[in-house]
Design an enzyme around this catalytic site. Structure first.
Site, short mmCIF file in Angstrom:
data_model
loop_
_atom_site.label_atom_id
_atom_site.label_comp_id
_atom_site.label_asym_id
_atom_site.label_seq_id
_atom_site.Cartn_x
_atom_site.Cartn_y
_atom_site.Cartn_z
N GLY B 258 0.81 -1.21 0.00
CA GLY B 258 0.00 0.00 0.00
C GLY B 258 0.85 1.26 0.00
CB VAL B 259 0.04 4.62 -1.30
CG1 VAL B 259 -1.25 4.98 -0.61
CG2 VAL B 259 0.82 5.86 -1.69
N GLY B 260 2.22 4.95 1.11
CA GLY B 260 2.46 5.63 2.38
C GLY B 260 3.69 5.12 3.10
CB SER B 261 5.31 6.31 6.19
OG SER B 261 5.55 7.63 5.76
CD GLU B 285 -3.56 2.19 -5.67
OE1 GLU B 285 -4.77 2.05 -5.89
OE2 GLU B 285 -3.11 2.58 -4.58
CG ASN B 375 -4.94 9.89 2.76
OD1 ASN B 375 -5.02 11.06 3.16
ND2 ASN B 375 -3.88 9.15 2.95
N GLY B 379 -6.66 1.94 -3.60
CA GLY B 379 -6.65 0.59 -4.15
C GLY B 379 -6.63 -0.50 -3.10
#
Lengths: 488, 488
Positions: B258-261, B285, B375, B379
């Site tokens: 997943g996106v992010g830190s 993604e 947010n 995805g």
């Protein structure tokens, strides 16, 4: 290849009792059966009557009959059960915590058993209309039979003479390869056949064939009442407008309707819509009684599903005319009928019911008060999640008068990201592109029981005092009604 | 076809102001941009600075930068915004209720815009590295640009000289047909290319090309701390065991993070696992910084995504060596990268974070206290729902010490039917095949903060007094902590 004999070649015959005796007390059984039909009957009954101390895991495709979910449960023989059930004995045992239950989507269940770590099948017990040394032909449902047969160490086949051999004409068994070398499902038309009537297996796996003539104990459906007819009329009005608007519905329309009395009642909606020159196909999970009329009248061109989940009357009608129905009815594995890929490819419109919906567009289809499971999610998530147009159809209240439209559902099976349309007997809310606040206004005005609207608006206003994309007042979210004991 | 010029043929040049002036005050804009990169900058800024009374609908692929989600919002020009955002100005406006927001899954968004009734795009505004009379080449993300360009009446292209022309070597634009004549996505290997670098359009649609050299304002990542490293170590231990067990992982393994830190930190896990002879691909993604090291070291064979969601440092690294990375990095439309069909076909292992999880296996990835959106789901639902192995990785508490493991999440984005594994810095709970009661025991013992375990066990025992597959005590479900004001 069609066969004209029930047994082809030399297969080991066993009595139900002989077969049951070979099942280890803590075995995991992968059984056929979906939509309360096509499940094995004799071996489960023999296990139930064995007097042995059993702690079985039973994995089916979908719901099965009393021989498994009543008799075996009452014999205290089931420790674990996946993924769906529709009988009161098993339901009570699950809610008591005496049977462990993992409620799973249908589409991926074959994979989850084959390699996903959900359950490790020791013995597959499969009802068939014919059997050979390395193949069987399923009866009234296919479900995940191909996956369970493949995953099992041993296989028992229940050859059921009460199920017509002509069912083979409906079946289209197709087994995909496993990831990462999985191929696209090669289905290019809704009514296409891509497989064969047979499930194949290694001949060494076949531990025995048991003969039976016990019929299925299938679903019975309520006759649609005034509420169902009103929901159906609201749905028909929406569909007519959507046909005009939506470019993917210009030439053909594909539908799926959920299992049960409401699903069956919603099928009648198709009779009330003018589809013009469009071809209509049913591309669903279960084939229910209402589809027989539509096929007879030529309203739909074909119907495919993984289960012939008919009532007794419906079975009689189908069985009496199998040859004719075979040209338009296809029975597929659940890994095909419920496949996200297929639902998306053909742009299926999914119409499913729910126990409750919240004003923000989440739906609960499984747990009363967030706790008591009813049947399970079944295929409703497969379709609601992957349909280009997902519709939740339900009465605005329970038969006892409790609102099914609430501020927050106590269990979420279908999220706000997945539900497009909610329809009740009062009206229809098109939630597409709306913010949660807008959805709440629409749901209260269109879908809720008029008597409940003041309480829902009071909740909305109370919630609006705190900021948030989805306004909520958590202290009263589950006791929002003015007649709630905590509010008096 | 690769191009060596930024502009090929004759295209209408416009200043940002000229372009902005042609946008109707209530227009729906379909903008490029995903993972905070590759979004248009000049026209949104010109609209923000126009002083006009605007009420725009803005639909992007994923998150975009300050020029849209800060400047346009602060100019009070945005009335409606789909489907994801990651800037404080837009977030506050959504939570205040001044901007309407529908939080949608990424995979189907192109379809929902093209024919699903979510939004009717008037003007597509797309950042490109090159443009011709009937084609453009996207910059640092593709997202749903092909769908928005196709759906729009008019198209503005922002030709950005700050984005290297060499990005064209990474892109693989493939546009599917619409249902019901949709074809399977013809992707048979994770790193295969099936399209071209270009998005094509009708030449009459092109209303103007705007030049710019404004760079992206991309994500920045926290350096992984002790907690992230502990989560990663627990995940690595599990993956090593799963590699031994799971037959679909015998030869190659596909991951998404997943996106992010946290997602970026989890990428480091792959460094700690011995994959033996297996080929490892990233099939996700977003392409984040951590993947550059893995590619450089040969730990992964390829990486594909719909966005090059790199930090500034990461962009510098990629841009300096585009030729080399082009052999192993593919940028795809989100309708391919996030497709349920593709995630299933290759058996992607999905690792996503969440705000909170409940002891029964539901995850909240979007709304604090069920109300305040952070947010959006992005995805995470596409992967969690369709992965054969879905993993939620999160710290057991917030930075303020509040437990992220709770009895019932206040918003469900991923259901109990979808979540297989939960991992925190304390341990990992493998929920597959477990009943809700068993899951609760496992989650409390393995994943919750030790200080919170007594309160969670007290809730579990209180809930167990009422029957139910998922034991709940609704009156205390959201105030279950002993330090909660209502309990004191």
């Amino acid at each position: 290849m069609m066969v004209s004999e029930r047994i082809v070649g030399t297969v080991p015959r066993r009595s139900p009792r002989e077969a049951a005796e070979t099942v280890a007390p803590d075995a995991t059984l992968g059984v056929s059966g979906f939509g309360s039909v096509g499940y094995p009957k004799e071996i489960p009954l023999a296990l139930a009557e064995s007097g042995r101390d059993l702690s079985l895991t039973v994995v089916s495709g979908g719901s099965v009959g009393d021989e498994i979910d009543t008799a075996l449960v009452e014999a205290d023989a089931v420790e674990r059960r996946h993924p769906f059930q529709a009988r009161s004995a098993i339901r009570e045992a699950i809610n008591d915590g005496t049977v462990a239950f993992h409620d799973r989507h249908i589409s991926a269940l074959g994979d989850e058993v084959a390699h996903g770590g959900l359950a490790d099948v020791d013995v597959a017990v499969i009802e068939a209309v014919a059997v050979g040394e390395d193949w069987l032909i399923p009866s009234t449902s296919i479900g995940h039979t191909p996956a369970y047969v493949e995953a099992a160490d041993r296989l028992f086949v229940e050859l059921n003479h009460a199920q017509p051999l002509g069912l083979q004409r409906l079946h289209d068994v197709y087994r995909r390869r496993a990831p990462p070398d999985r191929e696209p499902i090669p289905l290019s038309r809704p009514d296409e056949r891509i497989g064969s009537p047979q499930v194949e297996f290694d001949t060494e796996k076949l531990a025995g064939v048991v003969l039976t003539d016990r019929p299925d104990t299938p679903y019975s459906f309520r006759t649609p009442g005034e509420t169902e007819r009103a929901i159906s009329a609201n749905l028909a009005e929406f569909l007519a407008a959507e046909l005009d608007r939506n470019p993917i519905l210009a030439e053909s329309v594909q539908f799926q309707f959920g299992v049960g009395s409401i699903g069956n009642a919603m099928i009648d909606t198709l009779d009330a819509v003018d589809f013009g020159d469009r071809t209509v196909h049913y591309l669903g999970e279960v084939f229910q009684d209402g589809l027989l009329d539509l096929l007879d009248e030529g309203q739909i061109a074909s119907a495919s599903a993984t289960s012939l989940a008919l009532s007794e009357d419906g079975q009689d009608r189908l069985f009496a005319d199998l040859e004719r129905y075979a040209s338009d009815v296809v029975v597929r594995p659940a890994s095909v009928s419920n496949s996200p890929e297929i639902i998306d490819r053909f742009g299926v419109i999914g119409v499913n019911s729910a126990l409750s919906v919240d004003v923000y567009g989440h739906a609960n289809s499984t747990h009363v008060d967030g706790a008591q499971v009813v049947n399970g999610i079944g295929g409703s998530g497969d379709f609601t999640r992957n349909c280009p147009l997902s519709i939740i159809a339900l009465p605005s209240t329970t038969s006892g008068g409790t609102s099914r439209v609430v501020p927050m559902v106590t269990h979420v099976d279908h999220t706000e990201h997945d539900v497009d349309i909610v329809v009740t007997e009062h009206g229809l809310a098109d939630l597409r592109g709306l913010s949660p606040r807008e959805r709440a206004d629409r749901m209260i005005a269109e879908c809720a029981d008029p008597d409940v609207r003041p309480d829902l608006r009071a909740y909305r206003d109370r919630a609006a005092e705190t900021a948030g994309n989805i306004p909520h007042h958590l202290p009263s979210v589950f006791d929002w009604r003015s007649d709630h004991p905590d509010q008096q």
